[in-house]
Design a protein around this motif. Sequence first.
Motif, mmCIF file in Angstrom:
data_model
loop_
_atom_site.group_PDB
_atom_site.id
_atom_site.type_symbol
_atom_site.label_atom_id
_atom_site.label_comp_id
_atom_site.label_asym_id
_atom_site.label_seq_id
_atom_site.Cartn_x
_atom_site.Cartn_y
_atom_site.Cartn_z
ATOM 1 N N PRO A 156 0.683 -1.012 -0.116
ATOM 2 C CA PRO A 156 0.051 -0.159 0.056
ATOM 3 C C PRO A 156 1.121 1.444 0.171
ATOM 4 O O PRO A 156 2.505 1.323 0.942
ATOM 5 N N LEU A 157 0.387 2.173 -0.302
ATOM 6 C CA LEU A 157 0.865 3.540 -0.500
ATOM 7 C C LEU A 157 0.480 4.385 -0.173
ATOM 8 O O LEU A 157 -1.529 4.285 0.296
ATOM 9 N N THR A 158 1.097 5.880 1.013
ATOM 10 C CA THR A 158 0.183 6.740 1.186
ATOM 11 C C THR A 158 0.318 7.951 0.696
ATOM 12 O O THR A 158 1.656 8.452 0.599
ATOM 13 N N HIS B 1 -2.747 21.299 2.005
ATOM 14 C CA HIS B 1 -4.214 22.095 1.330
ATOM 15 C C HIS B 1 -3.029 23.674 1.480
ATOM 16 O O HIS B 1 -2.968 23.835 2.712
ATOM 17 N N ASP B 2 -3.913 24.550 0.662
ATOM 18 C CA ASP B 2 -3.539 25.701 0.571
ATOM 19 C C ASP B 2 -3.655 25.995 1.975
ATOM 20 O O ASP B 2 -2.869 27.650 2.757
ATOM 21 N N ASP B 3 -4.318 26.202 3.263
ATOM 22 C CA ASP B 3 -4.643 26.363 4.721
ATOM 23 C C ASP B 3 -3.837 25.675 5.007
ATOM 24 O O ASP B 3 -3.914 26.451 6.880
ATOM 25 N N GLY B 4 -2.646 24.742 4.963
ATOM 26 C CA GLY B 4 -1.630 24.101 5.953
ATOM 27 C C GLY B 4 -2.222 22.691 6.231
ATOM 28 O O GLY B 4 -1.577 22.546 6.872
ATOM 29 N N GLN B 5 -3.495 22.292 6.479
ATOM 30 C CA GLN B 5 -4.205 21.078 6.514
ATOM 31 C C GLN B 5 -3.377 19.884 5.825
ATOM 32 O O GLN B 5 -2.957 20.526 4.599
ATOM 33 N N VAL B 6 -3.154 18.516 6.669
ATOM 34 C CA VAL B 6 -2.805 17.873 6.562
ATOM 35 C C VAL B 6 -3.283 16.654 6.001
ATOM 36 O O VAL B 6 -4.318 16.599 7.292
ATOM 37 N N LYS B 7 -2.979 15.713 4.966
ATOM 38 C CA LYS B 7 -4.397 14.807 5.064
ATOM 39 C C LYS B 7 -3.751 13.570 4.168
ATOM 40 O O LYS B 7 -3.105 14.251 3.759
ATOM 41 N N MET B 8 -3.877 12.084 5.493
ATOM 42 C CA MET B 8 -2.890 11.265 4.520
ATOM 43 C C MET B 8 -4.710 10.304 3.851
ATOM 44 O O MET B 8 -5.173 9.482 4.899
ATOM 45 N N THR B 9 -3.621 9.647 2.942
ATOM 46 C CA THR B 9 -5.261 8.458 2.780
ATOM 47 C C THR B 9 -4.132 7.533 1.870
ATOM 48 O O THR B 9 -2.937 7.481 1.273
ATOM 49 N N ARG C 128 -11.137 -3.843 3.888
ATOM 50 C CA ARG C 128 -11.316 -3.937 5.114
ATOM 51 C C ARG C 128 -10.190 -2.966 6.415
ATOM 52 O O ARG C 128 -10.557 -2.986 7.858
ATOM 53 N N LYS C 129 -8.726 -2.848 5.871
ATOM 54 C CA LYS C 129 -7.912 -2.619 6.621
ATOM 55 C C LYS C 129 -8.243 -0.415 6.389
ATOM 56 O O LYS C 129 -7.825 0.168 6.857
ATOM 57 N N GLY C 130 -9.275 0.084 5.923
ATOM 58 C CA GLY C 130 -9.328 1.185 5.500
ATOM 59 C C GLY C 130 -8.603 1.949 4.245
ATOM 60 O O GLY C 130 -8.932 2.623 3.877
ATOM 61 N N GLN C 131 -8.044 0.606 3.510
ATOM 62 C CA GLN C 131 -7.378 1.018 2.323
ATOM 63 C C GLN C 131 -8.376 1.280 1.075
ATOM 64 O O GLN C 131 -9.528 0.671 1.023
ATOM 65 N N ARG C 132 -7.532 2.324 0.190
ATOM 66 C CA ARG C 132 -8.846 2.516 -0.856
ATOM 67 C C ARG C 132 -8.035 1.922 -2.477
ATOM 68 O O ARG C 132 -7.448 2.136 -2.574
ATOM 69 N N PRO C 133 -8.701 1.423 -3.398
ATOM 70 C CA PRO C 133 -8.737 1.131 -4.447
ATOM 71 C C PRO C 133 -8.013 2.285 -5.015
ATOM 72 O O PRO C 133 -7.123 2.432 -6.274
ATOM 73 N N THR D 73 3.774 2.776 2.999
ATOM 74 C CA THR D 73 3.441 2.926 3.787
ATOM 75 C C THR D 73 3.754 2.322 5.114
ATOM 76 O O THR D 73 3.656 2.511 6.127
ATOM 77 N N HIS D 74 4.106 1.262 4.357
ATOM 78 C CA HIS D 74 5.140 0.235 5.400
ATOM 79 C C HIS D 74 6.320 0.709 6.082
ATOM 80 O O HIS D 74 7.451 0.169 6.660
ATOM 81 N N ASP D 75 6.979 1.741 5.216
ATOM 82 C CA ASP D 75 8.205 2.071 5.268
ATOM 83 C C ASP D 75 7.923 3.270 6.489
ATOM 84 O O ASP D 75 9.011 3.738 7.615
ATOM 85 N N ILE D 76 7.048 3.450 7.325
ATOM 86 C CA ILE D 76 6.123 4.436 8.551
ATOM 87 C C ILE D 76 6.034 3.744 9.302
ATOM 88 O O ILE D 76 5.143 2.657 8.969
ATOM 89 N N GLU D 77 6.656 3.037 10.679
ATOM 90 C CA GLU D 77 5.935 2.623 11.375
ATOM 91 C C GLU D 77 4.978 3.535 12.747
ATOM 92 O O GLU D 77 4.318 2.722 12.675
ATOM 93 N N SER D 78 4.944 4.501 12.510
ATOM 94 C CA SER D 78 3.910 5.266 13.247
ATOM 95 C C SER D 78 3.842 7.054 13.292
ATOM 96 O O SER D 78 5.646 7.023 12.968
ATOM 97 N N PHE D 79 2.878 7.193 13.183
ATOM 98 C CA PHE D 79 2.553 8.867 12.590
ATOM 99 C C PHE D 79 1.272 9.104 12.940
ATOM 100 O O PHE D 79 0.712 8.493 13.669
ATOM 101 N N THR D 80 1.521 11.176 13.832
ATOM 102 C CA THR D 80 0.354 11.599 13.820
ATOM 103 C C THR D 80 -0.074 12.134 12.920
ATOM 104 O O THR D 80 0.214 12.625 11.328
#
Length: 112
Positions: free
Chosen positions: A4-6, A11-19, A26-31, A46-53
């Motif tokens: 999987p790839l994250t 966004h222009d307002d500085g908001q960060v989003k990860m998908t 079943r794990k919430g991934q999107r095709p 996705t698996h290159d990062i162990e944990s993140f905020t």
Amino acid sequence: MGEPLTVFEVHDDGQVKMTVVGPDLRKGQRPQYTVPPNVWFGAFLTHDIESFTDDGSVFVKTPGRDPDLHYSFVGVTCAPAYQFEDDEMATHDGMKTLAPNAKAFINYLIPA
């Protein structure tokens, strides 16, 4: 194909989003996923990062990952059609100014 790839968006307002894009619904991934217009984005395995905020301020890389063994095979479609003269690459300093809380991810995704 592959892992999987994250997709990491700023966004222009500085908001960060990860998908997470991948086959395991079943794990919430999107095709597939559509990044909105005028949004900076990048991606990482996705698996290159162990944990993140959620705001991208902290992340922990997964130790011991061999890049020759781990991959994600994806495609990107642009609409309207991609024009090379419209291409704009994000800069390290520009992204830090736009999303200062996401400095840890920006340092990882954009070379200084």
